[in-house]
Motif scaffolding. Sequence first.
Motif, PDB file in Angstrom:
ATOM      1  N   THR A  54       0.831  -1.206   0.000  1.00 15.81           N
ATOM      2  CA  THR A  54       0.000   0.000   0.000  1.00 15.81           C
ATOM      3  C   THR A  54       0.865   1.255   0.000  1.00 15.81           C
ATOM      4  O   THR A  54       0.472   2.293  -0.528  1.00 15.81           O
ATOM      5  N   THR A  76      -5.283   3.515   6.995  1.00 18.70           N
ATOM      6  CA  THR A  76      -5.443   2.208   6.351  1.00 18.70           C
ATOM      7  C   THR A  76      -4.326   1.256   6.778  1.00 18.70           C
ATOM      8  O   THR A  76      -4.578   0.074   7.050  1.00 18.70           O
ATOM      9  N   ASN A  80      -4.825  -2.276   8.582  1.00 20.86           N
ATOM     10  CA  ASN A  80      -4.319  -3.541   8.038  1.00 20.86           C
ATOM     11  C   ASN A  80      -3.385  -4.247   9.014  1.00 20.86           C
ATOM     12  O   ASN A  80      -3.360  -5.475   9.074  1.00 20.86           O
ATOM     13  N   LEU A 122      -9.808   0.662   9.575  1.00 17.82           N
ATOM     14  CA  LEU A 122      -9.862   0.102   8.225  1.00 17.82           C
ATOM     15  C   LEU A 122     -10.929   0.812   7.390  1.00 17.82           C
ATOM     16  O   LEU A 122     -10.665   1.223   6.256  1.00 17.82           O
ATOM     17  N   ASN A 123     -12.119   0.963   7.954  1.00 24.05           N
ATOM     18  CA  ASN A 123     -13.197   1.617   7.215  1.00 24.05           C
ATOM     19  C   ASN A 123     -12.892   3.081   6.927  1.00 24.05           C
ATOM     20  O   ASN A 123     -13.017   3.543   5.788  1.00 24.05           O
ATOM     21  N   TYR A 126      -9.873   3.344   4.371  1.00 23.92           N
ATOM     22  CA  TYR A 126     -10.192   3.031   2.978  1.00 23.92           C
ATOM     23  C   TYR A 126     -11.148   4.054   2.360  1.00 23.92           C
ATOM     24  O   TYR A 126     -11.069   4.316   1.160  1.00 23.92           O
ATOM     25  N   GLY A 130      -9.617   5.903  -0.632  1.00 24.81           N
ATOM     26  CA  GLY A 130     -10.386   5.728  -1.866  1.00 24.81           C
ATOM     27  C   GLY A 130     -10.767   7.057  -2.493  1.00 24.81           C
ATOM     28  O   GLY A 130     -10.621   7.258  -3.702  1.00 24.81           O
ATOM     29  N   MET A 147     -12.347   0.524  -3.072  1.00 21.23           N
ATOM     30  CA  MET A 147     -11.994   0.766  -1.667  1.00 21.23           C
ATOM     31  C   MET A 147     -13.232   1.213  -0.889  1.00 21.23           C
ATOM     32  O   MET A 147     -13.492   0.737   0.215  1.00 21.23           O
ATOM     33  N   TRP A 167     -11.442  -6.859  -1.748  1.00 20.70           N
ATOM     34  CA  TRP A 167     -10.231  -6.373  -1.082  1.00 20.70           C
ATOM     35  C   TRP A 167      -8.990  -6.724  -1.907  1.00 20.70           C
ATOM     36  O   TRP A 167      -8.106  -5.893  -2.120  1.00 20.70           O
ATOM     37  N   HIS A 171      -6.313  -4.122  -4.659  1.00 22.86           N
ATOM     38  CA  HIS A 171      -4.864  -4.111  -4.448  1.00 22.86           C
ATOM     39  C   HIS A 171      -4.130  -4.650  -5.675  1.00 22.86           C
ATOM     40  O   HIS A 171      -3.081  -4.133  -6.051  1.00 22.86           O
TER      41      HIS A 171
END
Length: 193
Positions: A54, A76, A80, A122-123, A126, A130, A147, A167, A171
């Motif tokens: 990432t 993010t 992760n 995470l939410n 992203y 995004g 994303m 997901w 990537h």
Amino acid sequence: MHVSNVIRWLGMLAVIGGVFRLSMTPLELVWGVDSTIALIIGGVTGSVFIIIGTAGIYLYQAGKAGILGFIGFLITTVGNILVCTMVMISLFVNTALKDPQILEQELPGPVVPIRLIMIITLNLGYILFGIATLRAKMLPRWGGALMILLVLMTFIPYTDYLFAVVWGLFHIGLGWAVWSRSKGSENKVKLTQ
């Protein structure tokens, strides 16, 4: 070594991480949800490559992604890392179910707060990353859109098996774009003199 080469290889690591993450769905269909094989290959291995890769996706578009992209990237990354942590906890639980004596020792830390922080970071990460990817217009827009879709899927019933696929896909796509577009980059800066 040139910075563009480092970014390019980080993009390839994002592709590899995406492939491992995407493979989690077929592995769980074959060996069952939260199977050790799926958790090791799709969860831990995928997470490690995604965490590192990432950085390449961010660095490729850093100039245009702005502060929103940087914040999204950082959040993010934390999310992760926590996903990787939770997967390792799941592996520990799987081991404990096979060998209950493991549970007789003291277990470290609270799992529920870690899971909550993982979901939030995470939410949020992203969504921000995004949006920044969409605004930067340097990488495929569908990657930034996926994303955001990944976050929305947490609220859509019956999308559990597609979660790892989506997901992994963004990537793979974004990492591949970084890999292929960084190949003949004009802005080569040397890391060492």
